[in-house]
Enzyme design. Structure first.
Site, PDB file in Angstrom:
ATOM      1  N   ARG A 136       0.821  -1.231   0.000  1.00  0.00           N
ATOM      2  CA  ARG A 136       0.000   0.000   0.000  1.00  0.00           C
ATOM      3  C   ARG A 136       0.850   1.275   0.000  1.00  0.00           C
ATOM      4  O   ARG A 136       0.387   2.327   0.434  1.00  0.00           O
ATOM      5  CB  ARG A 136      -0.980   0.019   1.162  1.00  0.00           C
ATOM      6  CG  ARG A 136      -1.930  -1.150   1.112  1.00  0.00           C
ATOM      7  CD  ARG A 136      -3.150  -0.936   1.974  1.00  0.00           C
ATOM      8  NE  ARG A 136      -4.010  -2.098   1.874  1.00  0.00           N
ATOM      9  CZ  ARG A 136      -3.842  -3.209   2.559  1.00  0.00           C
ATOM     10  NH1 ARG A 136      -2.847  -3.308   3.421  1.00  0.00           N
ATOM     11  NH2 ARG A 136      -4.652  -4.218   2.399  1.00  0.00           N
ATOM     12  N   LYS A 158       2.107  11.202 -11.677  1.00  0.00           N
ATOM     13  CA  LYS A 158       1.241  10.282 -12.436  1.00  0.00           C
ATOM     14  C   LYS A 158       2.011   8.996 -12.691  1.00  0.00           C
ATOM     15  O   LYS A 158       3.125   9.030 -13.215  1.00  0.00           O
ATOM     16  CB  LYS A 158       0.867  10.893 -13.790  1.00  0.00           C
ATOM     17  CG  LYS A 158      -0.306  11.829 -13.742  1.00  0.00           C
ATOM     18  CD  LYS A 158      -0.762  12.101 -15.168  1.00  0.00           C
ATOM     19  CE  LYS A 158      -1.785  13.184 -15.230  1.00  0.00           C
ATOM     20  NZ  LYS A 158      -2.161  13.500 -16.618  1.00  0.00           N
ATOM     21  N   GLU A 200       8.771  18.050 -26.263  1.00  0.00           N
ATOM     22  CA  GLU A 200       8.108  18.407 -24.995  1.00  0.00           C
ATOM     23  C   GLU A 200       8.685  19.715 -24.437  1.00  0.00           C
ATOM     24  O   GLU A 200       7.976  20.506 -23.822  1.00  0.00           O
ATOM     25  CB  GLU A 200       8.262  17.282 -23.958  1.00  0.00           C
ATOM     26  CG  GLU A 200       7.730  15.917 -24.384  1.00  0.00           C
ATOM     27  CD  GLU A 200       6.194  15.795 -24.281  1.00  0.00           C
ATOM     28  OE1 GLU A 200       5.536  16.743 -23.828  1.00  0.00           O
ATOM     29  OE2 GLU A 200       5.690  14.726 -24.678  1.00  0.00           O
ATOM     30  N   LYS A 242       6.908  22.579 -15.409  1.00  0.00           N
ATOM     31  CA  LYS A 242       6.077  21.410 -15.069  1.00  0.00           C
ATOM     32  C   LYS A 242       5.794  21.400 -13.566  1.00  0.00           C
ATOM     33  O   LYS A 242       4.670  21.163 -13.122  1.00  0.00           O
ATOM     34  CB  LYS A 242       6.761  20.112 -15.495  1.00  0.00           C
ATOM     35  CG  LYS A 242       6.046  18.865 -14.978  1.00  0.00           C
ATOM     36  CD  LYS A 242       5.279  18.104 -16.014  1.00  0.00           C
ATOM     37  CE  LYS A 242       4.301  17.106 -15.401  1.00  0.00           C
ATOM     38  NZ  LYS A 242       4.194  15.845 -16.087  1.00  0.00           N
ATOM     39  N   GLU A 252      -5.124  17.400 -12.313  1.00  0.00           N
ATOM     40  CA  GLU A 252      -5.627  17.769 -13.630  1.00  0.00           C
ATOM     41  C   GLU A 252      -7.102  18.140 -13.604  1.00  0.00           C
ATOM     42  O   GLU A 252      -7.909  17.604 -14.355  1.00  0.00           O
ATOM     43  CB  GLU A 252      -5.377  16.630 -14.630  1.00  0.00           C
ATOM     44  CG  GLU A 252      -5.489  17.116 -16.057  1.00  0.00           C
ATOM     45  CD  GLU A 252      -4.895  16.158 -17.081  1.00  0.00           C
ATOM     46  OE1 GLU A 252      -3.983  15.396 -16.731  1.00  0.00           O
ATOM     47  OE2 GLU A 252      -5.347  16.208 -18.211  1.00  0.00           O
ATOM     48  N   ARG A 256      -3.573  21.943 -15.334  1.00  0.00           N
ATOM     49  CA  ARG A 256      -2.665  20.899 -15.830  1.00  0.00           C
ATOM     50  C   ARG A 256      -2.992  20.505 -17.276  1.00  0.00           C
ATOM     51  O   ARG A 256      -2.133  19.995 -17.997  1.00  0.00           O
ATOM     52  CB  ARG A 256      -2.716  19.674 -14.896  1.00  0.00           C
ATOM     53  CG  ARG A 256      -1.588  18.678 -15.155  1.00  0.00           C
ATOM     54  CD  ARG A 256      -1.428  17.672 -14.020  1.00  0.00           C
ATOM     55  NE  ARG A 256      -0.426  16.667 -14.360  1.00  0.00           N
ATOM     56  CZ  ARG A 256       0.149  15.849 -13.499  1.00  0.00           C
ATOM     57  NH1 ARG A 256      -0.130  15.913 -12.221  1.00  0.00           N
ATOM     58  NH2 ARG A 256       1.039  14.953 -13.893  1.00  0.00           N
ATOM     59  N   ASN A 260      -1.225  19.383 -22.143  1.00  0.00           N
ATOM     60  CA  ASN A 260      -1.622  18.518 -23.262  1.00  0.00           C
ATOM     61  C   ASN A 260      -1.544  19.226 -24.601  1.00  0.00           C
ATOM     62  O   ASN A 260      -2.064  18.714 -25.594  1.00  0.00           O
ATOM     63  CB  ASN A 260      -3.051  18.003 -23.046  1.00  0.00           C
ATOM     64  CG  ASN A 260      -3.083  16.962 -21.958  1.00  0.00           C
ATOM     65  OD1 ASN A 260      -2.114  16.227 -21.771  1.00  0.00           O
ATOM     66  ND2 ASN A 260      -4.171  16.916 -21.216  1.00  0.00           N
ATOM     67  N   HIS A 263      -1.128  17.294 -27.707  1.00  0.00           N
ATOM     68  CA  HIS A 263      -1.273  15.880 -27.355  1.00  0.00           C
ATOM     69  C   HIS A 263      -2.584  15.255 -27.829  1.00  0.00           C
ATOM     70  O   HIS A 263      -2.660  14.046 -27.998  1.00  0.00           O
ATOM     71  CB  HIS A 263      -1.111  15.685 -25.844  1.00  0.00           C
ATOM     72  CG  HIS A 263       0.329  15.662 -25.416  1.00  0.00           C
ATOM     73  ND1 HIS A 263       1.163  16.739 -25.583  1.00  0.00           N
ATOM     74  CD2 HIS A 263       1.095  14.681 -24.866  1.00  0.00           C
ATOM     75  CE1 HIS A 263       2.363  16.432 -25.134  1.00  0.00           C
ATOM     76  NE2 HIS A 263       2.358  15.187 -24.694  1.00  0.00           N
ATOM     77  N   HIS A 267      -2.031  11.827 -29.615  1.00  0.00           N
ATOM     78  CA  HIS A 267      -2.579  10.538 -29.182  1.00  0.00           C
ATOM     79  C   HIS A 267      -3.338   9.865 -30.320  1.00  0.00           C
ATOM     80  O   HIS A 267      -3.272   8.644 -30.494  1.00  0.00           O
ATOM     81  CB  HIS A 267      -3.497  10.721 -27.969  1.00  0.00           C
ATOM     82  CG  HIS A 267      -2.736  11.139 -26.734  1.00  0.00           C
ATOM     83  ND1 HIS A 267      -3.296  11.858 -25.713  1.00  0.00           N
ATOM     84  CD2 HIS A 267      -1.433  10.936 -26.381  1.00  0.00           C
ATOM     85  CE1 HIS A 267      -2.392  12.083 -24.776  1.00  0.00           C
ATOM     86  NE2 HIS A 267      -1.243  11.529 -25.161  1.00  0.00           N
ATOM     87  N   HIS A 280       6.872   8.992 -29.206  1.00  0.00           N
ATOM     88  CA  HIS A 280       5.854   9.899 -28.652  1.00  0.00           C
ATOM     89  C   HIS A 280       6.144  11.372 -28.987  1.00  0.00           C
ATOM     90  O   HIS A 280       5.267  12.104 -29.429  1.00  0.00           O
ATOM     91  CB  HIS A 280       5.742   9.697 -27.140  1.00  0.00           C
ATOM     92  CG  HIS A 280       4.843  10.680 -26.465  1.00  0.00           C
ATOM     93  ND1 HIS A 280       3.478  10.695 -26.659  1.00  0.00           N
ATOM     94  CD2 HIS A 280       5.117  11.711 -25.622  1.00  0.00           C
ATOM     95  CE1 HIS A 280       2.954  11.689 -25.953  1.00  0.00           C
ATOM     96  NE2 HIS A 280       3.927  12.314 -25.314  1.00  0.00           N
TER      97      HIS A 280
END
Ligand SMILES: NC(=O)c1ccc[n+]([C@@H]2O[C@H](COP(=O)([O-])OP(=O)(O)OC[C@H]3O[C@@H](n4cnc5c(N)ncnc54)[C@H](O)[C@@H]3O)[C@@H](O)[C@H]2O)c1
Ligand SMILES: [Zn+2]
Length: 390
Positions: A136, A158, A200, A242, A252, A256, A260, A263, A267, A280
């Site tokens: 945990r 994340k 990026e 960032k 987000e 945030r 993107n 993006h 994607h 990517h």
């Protein structure tokens, strides 16, 4: 728990731009960025507290490239273990999480153990999720070794893995206790990974810092030649941006989203080509060109900024061809992206360089026209150099 991040740096030794503090629900942590910082990892980690054992988790490829550097800072001892696993994107799965967790059990890792993730975004995401769920939650230090990981994935908490149905569908927000960013480790990064990561960095300039953008316009050739000073400077500035964004919006719920930029398109491109054609960052590069053109189409982005964004992206080098996929299909992929809310596609656009906002009201027609007439055609008509399809 072992969250003792607050006193983790010696302020006398590191400047504020080398020690970036990130706020998080689980406690603040520092991202330390300096060439050679890995040589003092043991000292920096010792400031986090005492651990019953230390588990370095990496892939064989990364470990071959940077293992010796890491071990110079964390001398191998009885309670320091090294575990390697496959860091292919296809191995970013729950099965790998299970395999890694079982290695930890066999090595006797307990709640007071520390995990150190050494690698790119795949290693960081997998180990982050293991750290979030093993017993945990155990303490985590990120040592990112790609441009993407250093400026993006290692910061913000994340973590997660892919399912056969899609990318990053299972995960958790789980902040690290410390992030050690040593630009020296980028020396062994393959050129394509390096250039993709710079997309990026450009993104941070577009969405948040016109000065960074101007610096990139002037210095990109030096950065591409891996000039240490320029590279370190843009990495630090990207981390600051960032860190600032995720400190204000960790989960987000608003701000945030600007991260993107490019993006939504990226994607769709990646999914349409089954993640095989684009690295990517390359997809993000195309995505930023599309976002700039969409900004033009919707009259949100001034024409001069559109031209500068496109020219900047083109500087990172030739991109794989735009795929022969119908515009409608790409649009549908955007609509099914997990970031679309209630089936509505949201686009992040830049009202001027250094700023970005999320727009919900962009019409399908505007998006389709960008996708249909295609960046490829528009770039040809702009006669910009460097298109690999030329
Ligand atoms: N968690 C987040 O916020 C976040 C953000 C962005 C991306 N990601 C995830 O990150 C992943 C992509 O990460 P990435 O771009 O870092 O790629 P990656 O982790 O796939 O690494 C790219 C390749 O470079 C190799 N490599 C890594 N460091 C090296 C080094 N120093 N020298 C030589 N080779 C090295 C790796 O073994 C791999 O083959 C994706 O899965 C993406 O979903 C997560
Ligand atoms: Zn990205």
């Amino acid at each position: 728990m072992c969250y003792i991040g607050l006193n983790a740096v010696d302020p006398m030794k590191l400047t504020p731009s080398e020690a970036i503090r990130v706020r998080s629900f689980a406690g603040d942590y520092f991202v330390l960025c300096r060439r050679g910082i890995l040589r003092e990892s043991a000292r920096q980690i010792a400031r986090l507290g005492r651990f019953s054992s230390v588990h370095i988790l990496s892939s064989s490829r990364v470990w071959r490239a940077v293992g010796r550097k890491v071990l110079r800072g964390i001398p191998p001892r009885r309670n320091v273990h090294i575990h390697l696993f496959d860091d292919a994107e296809t191995a970013k799965t729950l099965a790998t999480v299970e395999a890694v967790a079982r290695k930890l059990v066999r090595a006797g890792a307990d709640r007071k153990s520390l995990l150190i993730a050494v690698g790119g975004g795949v290693v960081g995401d997998v180990v982050g999720f293991v750290a979030a769920s093993y017993l945990r939650g155990v303490a985590l230090v990120q040592v990112p070794t790609t441009v993407v990981a250093q400026v993006d994935s290692a910061i913000g908490g994340k973590t997660g893995v892919n399912l056969p149905e899609g990318k990053n569908l299972v995960g958790a927000f789980y902040p690290p206790s410390l992030v050690l960013v040593d630009p020296e480790v980028l020396g062994t990064l393959p050129p394509r990974e390096f250039r993709g990561g710079l997309a990026e960095v450009i993104k941070y300039g577009v969405i948040s810092d016109s000065e960074l953008f101007g610096f990139l316009e002037r210095k990109m050739p030096a950065i591409l030649a891996r000039d240490n000073g320029a590279l370190e400077q843009v990495i630090r500035r990207s981390i600051e941006i960032k860190g600032h964004v995720v400190s204000r919006d960790e989960r987000e719920s608003g701000l945030r989203e600007i991260l993107n930029y490019g993006h939504t398109f990226a994607h769709a491109l990646e999914a349409a080509t089954h993640y095989r054609q684009f690295q990517h960052g390359e997809a993000v590069a195309w995505g930023m060109i599309c976002a700039a053109l969409l900004g033009h189409e919707t009259a949100e982005t001034p024409a001069n900024d559109v031209a500068r964004i496109i020219a900047m992206v083109r500087q990172i080098g030739p991109l794989p061809k735009w795929p022969a996929v119908p515009a409608e299909k790409l649009f549908d992929l955007m609509r099914s992206d997990k970031k679309a809310k209630f089936g509505k596609v949201r686009f992040v656009l830049s009202p001027r360089l250094g700023r970005a906002k999320s727009y919900e009201g962009v019409t399908k027609k505007a998006a389709i026209s960008v996708l249909r007439f295609g960046p490829q055609l528009i770039l040809r008509s702009l006669k910009l150099p460097g298109n690999s399809d030329d």
